[in-house]
Motif scaffolding. Structure first.
Motif, PDB file in Angstrom:
ATOM      1  N   UNK A  26     -16.769  16.787  32.830  1.00  0.00           N
ATOM      2  CA  UNK A  26     -16.267  15.688  31.994  1.00  0.00           C
ATOM      3  C   UNK A  26     -16.255  14.449  32.864  1.00  0.00           C
ATOM      4  N   UNK A  27     -16.866  13.377  32.347  1.00  0.00           N
ATOM      5  CA  UNK A  27     -17.004  12.133  33.096  1.00  0.00           C
ATOM      6  C   UNK A  27     -16.162  11.063  32.413  1.00  0.00           C
ATOM      7  N   UNK A  28     -15.311  10.395  33.200  1.00  0.00           N
ATOM      8  CA  UNK A  28     -14.403   9.350  32.720  1.00  0.00           C
ATOM      9  C   UNK A  28     -14.873   7.996  33.234  1.00  0.00           C
ATOM     10  N   UNK A  29     -14.650   6.959  32.449  1.00  0.00           N
ATOM     11  CA  UNK A  29     -15.019   5.602  32.838  1.00  0.00           C
ATOM     12  C   UNK A  29     -15.717   4.924  31.684  1.00  0.00           C
ATOM     13  N   UNK A  30     -16.551   3.950  31.991  1.00  0.00           N
ATOM     14  CA  UNK A  30     -17.368   3.299  30.960  1.00  0.00           C
ATOM     15  C   UNK A  30     -18.677   4.082  30.872  1.00  0.00           C
ATOM     16  N   UNK A  31     -18.656   5.142  30.068  1.00  0.00           N
ATOM     17  CA  UNK A  31     -19.793   6.060  30.017  1.00  0.00           C
ATOM     18  C   UNK A  31     -20.348   6.237  28.604  1.00  0.00           C
ATOM     19  N   UNK A  61     -17.648  11.683  28.494  1.00  0.00           N
ATOM     20  CA  UNK A  61     -18.867  12.458  28.267  1.00  0.00           C
ATOM     21  C   UNK A  61     -18.626  13.841  28.852  1.00  0.00           C
ATOM     22  N   UNK A  62     -18.927  14.876  28.057  1.00  0.00           N
ATOM     23  CA  UNK A  62     -18.763  16.249  28.514  1.00  0.00           C
ATOM     24  C   UNK A  62     -20.119  16.952  28.500  1.00  0.00           C
ATOM     25  N   UNK A  63     -20.185  18.087  29.176  1.00  0.00           N
ATOM     26  CA  UNK A  63     -21.415  18.864  29.136  1.00  0.00           C
ATOM     27  C   UNK A  63     -21.352  20.069  30.024  1.00  0.00           C
ATOM     28  N   UNK A  64     -22.497  20.707  30.127  1.00  0.00           N
ATOM     29  CA  UNK A  64     -22.637  21.888  30.972  1.00  0.00           C
ATOM     30  C   UNK A  64     -24.016  21.836  31.610  1.00  0.00           C
TER      31      UNK A  64
END
Length: 112
Positions: A26-31, A61-64
């Motif tokens: 999971x990515x945090x910020x202006x994404x 943004x999430x992912x695998x």
């Protein structure tokens, strides 16, 4: 050192290089709204990885990602420090990292 010890060491090096792994992120910020998903998909494919990426309602943004350990580590570094050109990454969280005997996902896609 005898030949069997040398061969055993070489086999371990070769086998560890082929170790498959899976990790969620999971990515945090202006994404969002900065082509982060597209760049993630492109970079994952360029590394030969499989996985998926998706925007969340919380603005993250999430992912695998799945693939050889070394390539997954390269992708984790990219997700944490690079991202898309217009993004700002405040924090990257990686979870559920586990070894795989076989790939569970084939290809890299954006989910909606």
């Amino acid at each position: 050192m005898n030949l069997s010890v040398v061969l055993f060491c070489l086999l371990n090096v070769v086998m560890s290089g082929n170790k498959l792994t899976s990790v969620d992120f999971e990515i945090f910020g202006n994404v969002q709204g900065v082509c982060f998903r597209m760049y993630t998909e492109d970079h994952g494919r360029s590394l030969g990885l499989s996985g998926w990426v998706k925007n969340t309602r919380q603005g993250t943004v999430i992912g695998q990602i799945q693939g050889p350990q070394e390539k997954v580590n390269e992708m984790k570094n990219w997700l944490k420090n690079v991202g898309s050109p217009s993004s700002r990454i405040d924090r990257a969280v990686f979870s559920n990292e586990r070894d795989l005997s076989n790939m569970e996902i084939h290809g890299f896609s954006t989910r909606y």
